[in-house]
Design a protein around this motif. Structure first.
Motif, PDB file in Angstrom:
ATOM      1  N   ASP A  99     -50.142  35.977  13.611  1.00  0.00           N
ATOM      2  CA  ASP A  99     -50.043  37.414  13.828  1.00  0.00           C
ATOM      3  C   ASP A  99     -50.384  37.732  15.288  1.00  0.00           C
ATOM      4  OD1 ASP A  99     -49.822  40.139  12.680  1.00  0.00           O
ATOM      5  OD2 ASP A  99     -51.935  40.285  13.263  1.00  0.00           O
ATOM      6  N   PRO A 101     -50.205  36.755  18.985  1.00  0.00           N
ATOM      7  CA  PRO A 101     -49.224  35.937  19.707  1.00  0.00           C
ATOM      8  C   PRO A 101     -49.829  34.717  20.421  1.00  0.00           C
ATOM      9  CG  PRO A 101     -49.038  38.255  20.327  1.00  0.00           C
ATOM     10  CD  PRO A 101     -50.233  38.145  19.430  1.00  0.00           C
ATOM     11  N   ASN A 331     -43.382  44.764  14.480  1.00  0.00           N
ATOM     12  CA  ASN A 331     -43.769  45.720  15.531  1.00  0.00           C
ATOM     13  C   ASN A 331     -45.204  45.534  16.036  1.00  0.00           C
ATOM     14  OD1 ASN A 331     -45.063  46.495  13.259  1.00  0.00           O
ATOM     15  ND2 ASN A 331     -44.326  48.600  13.250  1.00  0.00           N
ATOM     16  N   TYR A 332     -45.708  44.312  15.950  1.00  0.00           N
ATOM     17  CA  TYR A 332     -47.063  44.072  16.437  1.00  0.00           C
ATOM     18  C   TYR A 332     -47.094  42.826  17.291  1.00  0.00           C
ATOM     19  CZ  TYR A 332     -52.031  42.974  16.568  1.00  0.00           C
ATOM     20  OH  TYR A 332     -53.295  42.676  16.984  1.00  0.00           O
ATOM     21  N   THR A 334     -46.084  44.507  19.841  1.00  0.00           N
ATOM     22  CA  THR A 334     -45.101  45.464  20.353  1.00  0.00           C
ATOM     23  C   THR A 334     -43.826  45.338  19.523  1.00  0.00           C
ATOM     24  OG1 THR A 334     -43.854  44.013  21.823  1.00  0.00           O
ATOM     25  CG2 THR A 334     -45.916  44.909  22.696  1.00  0.00           C
ATOM     26  N   ARG A 337     -41.669  41.997  19.387  1.00  0.00           N
ATOM     27  CA  ARG A 337     -42.255  40.771  18.855  1.00  0.00           C
ATOM     28  C   ARG A 337     -41.228  39.770  18.310  1.00  0.00           C
ATOM     29  NH1 ARG A 337     -47.203  38.717  16.707  1.00  0.00           N
ATOM     30  NH2 ARG A 337     -46.966  36.495  17.100  1.00  0.00           N
ATOM     31  N   GLU A 340     -39.495  38.107  21.115  1.00  0.00           N
ATOM     32  CA  GLU A 340     -40.412  37.231  21.863  1.00  0.00           C
ATOM     33  C   GLU A 340     -40.633  35.919  21.111  1.00  0.00           C
ATOM     34  OE1 GLU A 340     -43.689  39.900  22.355  1.00  0.00           O
ATOM     35  OE2 GLU A 340     -42.734  40.911  24.061  1.00  0.00           O
ATOM     36  N   VAL A 341     -40.739  36.023  19.789  1.00  0.00           N
ATOM     37  CA  VAL A 341     -40.910  34.802  18.987  1.00  0.00           C
ATOM     38  C   VAL A 341     -39.647  33.936  19.107  1.00  0.00           C
ATOM     39  CG1 VAL A 341     -41.236  33.886  16.653  1.00  0.00           C
ATOM     40  CG2 VAL A 341     -42.541  35.889  17.398  1.00  0.00           C
TER      41      VAL A 341
END
Ligand code: WTA
Length: 644
Positions: A99, A101, A331-332, A334, A337, A340-341
């Motif tokens: 959760d 990052p 949305n966590y 941001t 997410r 980005e992953v």
């Protein structure tokens, strides 16, 4: 209906595992000779004793019986682990993204072997045997996959319960499965918030009993431990060997139970068995996602749902893939997410739900565009009908117009994808799940059960069995037959409505029974109603779905209070949190309307059709209300309709 067609991109047409020509040839073969087709395809998994009987299935409502590869023996964990060790022991099997990052883990196939063996040995040490039910109530951490595969390894039956379910819902599932072992974590973490899983288990176990609880440490948060019942998994893990032989299981031995909602009260324990389920998970994962050796594959579902079972664990791992497991939310920290992953782990395939796409779409294009996403090859969607706007956004913004989208229709009961494009074989129409997978025979039936031909709309049934089909409902074969095989004798009834267009494409229109689909989660309206009437001030409740921009469907509850109780706003709020507590946050009503009377027929049946129309704000099309016992209630309901 959306008219647009996206043709198969050239590179896909030339290089995909399944071309248009191959799709047609193989589909025809699977249709003409299902036994011949599945006899070949069954060999994609490893067997201990090979099968000689392929298919023995009966849809006759009075003696429903479904068996595939019945005289073969195998083991699901062996297929997901051991058979890869020689060739890909050092390849990453699971990428875990936390959760937060800054947290991630990579687990190779060899490590997976050791972790699963240890977990299996811990279960054995505590007396878990073949056929025993083990309830898994874990967050999205690798131990969830270890625990599932550990059960499979020793022939125990896992029942994974989504971590968002309440103690009450968990207790019901433990009780129904008669499960004596529960595996949980101290706490879960999602979107920066902690979820008190162990505390929920403790509460559940005040209502039902279990002999043993294993607690995996996720946060180190403070929890109570009951001596003799609760064990820290990490301590147990140290006390056992990292090698555990796999059990030889019959193809028809149960692999797992997974509870899902139906149109009547109690959740149904859908039972899947070993051989056929694994063949289905494996072939669909490979061909629907055009999976290639070395691909990083990410399904964003939770392992608490069937999508997580088939497309995080069993499908990808049986194919020797690298599967990504994500603990967090889109949305966590941001709204970038997801992307980005994708960049961080060089993800090639992303498989998610329309509800997530709609939520991200609402955040605009910039959070997507500031990421690269260049490793992505293919996008997927599952869980509910995807509206064409969301499809187009997913295609244009996320996929930059170059990535095919596979919109996969299936159900807990089907075990794997049944209707979906194969990306190199089928041109796409936004909003359509397109064409049947190999061996799947969809039909559309009309109001009197007649099979419709050509372009048409009606209820979706499947005319013949497929290997991944559920075999029964745990402990209630009669209900299984009643639910799925009585409405259209000789056919499996899906509970969904569908349209077929002139090109033979299927468009799923949604549930036609009393099941609603909220953010891709299946909920029975009856379940929510019984939670509401369990409240001491409620005398009657009726729940319906209505169109919701983000969730697909929202939950609208009509509540009649006990005589003499005055409706007020605080009570409305209390009822919403009551349902959260009874079932879980996913079942929170979006709107509660106090209704002094409900529209009923003279025989006392609630006319849900009318309630649905009022919730939708469609007052002009209420239809005939003259058969109601008291037609006047309708006007009152319209007048006091809740804000949605
Ligand atoms: C719905 C989830 C339209 C459908 C795998 C089905 C879909 C129910 C799609 C099963 C899709 C799932 N298009 N509708 N691509 N995928 N559904 O058991 O109503 O949680 O009956 O399985 O979700 O939900 P379940």
């Amino acid at each position: 209906m959306h008219k647009k067609i996206y043709e198969i991109p050239e590179d896909w047409a030339d290089h995909a595992l399944v071309s248009a020509e191959r799709y047609q040839r193989l589909y025809d073969f699977s249709f003409r000779d299902p036994e011949g087709f599945w006899s070949e395809q069954g060999r994609r998994i490893s067997w201990i004793a090979p099968y000689t009987i392929v298919k023995d299935t009966r849809f006759d409502p009075h003696k429903v019986s479904i068996k595939w590869f019945e005289d073969g023996t195998t083991n699901a964990a062996m297929n997901c682990i051991d058979r890869h060790l020689l060739t890909r022991g050092d390849q990453v099997a699971i990428i875990w993204e936390g959760d937060d990052p800054s947290q991630s883990r990579r687990i190779t196939y060899r490590e997976l072997y050791e972790e699963v063996s240890r977990f299996a040995n811990v279960l054995k040490k505590h007396g878990v045997r073949r056929g025993d039910r083990v309830t898994i109530y874990l967050p999205m951490i690798p131990e969830a996959a270890f625990a599932m595969l550990a059960c499979a390894r020793i022939g125990a039956i896992h029942s994974v319960v989504f971590g968002g379910f309440s103690p009450e819902a968990l207790a019901g599932r433990i009780e129904d499965a008669r499960s004596e072992v529960v595996i949980t974590a101290d706490e879960g973490v999602r979107g920066g918030k902690r979820i008190p899983l162990k505390e929920n288990v403790d509460k559940a176990l005040t209502r039902v009993s279990a002999k043993t609880v294993f607690v995996v440490t996720r946060t180190g948060g403070e929890i109570g431990m009951e001596k003799g019942r609760d064990f820290r998994y990490e301590e147990e893990r140290e006390s056992v060997s990292a090698h555990c032989p796999y059990a030889e299981m019959g193809a028809e031995d149960p692999l797992f139970i997974l509870y899902t909602s139906g149109s009547t009260g109690k959740p149904k324990g859908v039972l899947h068995t070993t051989g056929g389920y694994l063949v289905q998970a494996s072939i669909t994962h490979e061909l629907v996602f055009d999976y290639r050796d070395g691909d990083v594959y990410w399904c964003t579902a939770d392992v608490g749902w069937v999508t997580g079972h088939s497309y995080i664990v069993y499908g990808p791992l049986s194919n020797g893939a690298t599967t990504l497991m994500f603990e967090g939310v889109p949305n966590y920290p941001t709204v970038s997410r997801f992307w980005e992953v994708v960049d961080k782990h060089a993800v090639n395939t992303l498989y998610t739900a329309p509800t997530a796409i709609r939520a991200l779409m609402a955040a605009g294009e910039e959070p997507v565009k500031r990421t690269s996403r260049k490793t992505l090859r293919l996008l997927g969607s599952v869980g509910e009908p995807i509206n064409p706007e969301a499809w187009e956004w997913y295609h244009r913004v996320v996929g930059e117009g170059r990535l095919p989208i596979v919109d996969t229709w299936w159900q807990t009961e089907t075990g794997g994808v049944l209707i979906s494009p194969l990306p190199g074989a089928i041109a796409l129409k936004p909003g359509s799940a397109t064409k049947p997978f190999f061996g799947v025979v969809p039909e559309i039936v009309g109001p009197t059960g007649e099979v419709l031909h050509g372009a048409c709309e009606g209820n979706l049934v499947i005319a013949d069995s497929w290997p991944g089909q559920a075999r029964t409902l745990w402990g209630d074969h009669e209900r299984f037959a009643q639910t799925y095989f009585h409405a259209y004798p000789g056919k499996y009834f899906t509970g969904d409505g569908a349209r077929r267009d002139e090109d033979g494409y299927y468009w799923i229109t949604g549930r036609v029974d009393d099941v609603i689909n909220v953010s891709g989660h299946r909920l029975g309206t009856a379940e929510i109603e019984s939670a509401l009437v369990a409240h001491e001030l409620v005398s009657e409740a009726a729940v319906v779905g209505y169109p919701h921009d983000l969730k697909g469907q929202g939950i609208y509850a009509y509540v009649t209070l006990m005589q003499g109780v005055e409706p007020h706003d605080a009570l409305r709020k209390e009822l919403v949190s009551w349902v959260r507590r009874e079932i879980g946050p996913i079942a929170s009503p979006d709107a509660v309307q106090f209704a002094p009377g409900l529209p009923k027929t003279r025989s006392g049946k609630i006319m849900r059709r009318i309630l649905r129309k009022i919730a939708e704000g469609e007052f002009g099309t209420l239809g005939d209300t003259s058969t109601l016992a008291d037609p006047a209630v309708v006007g009152d309901l319209i007048k006091h309709r809740a804000e949605v």
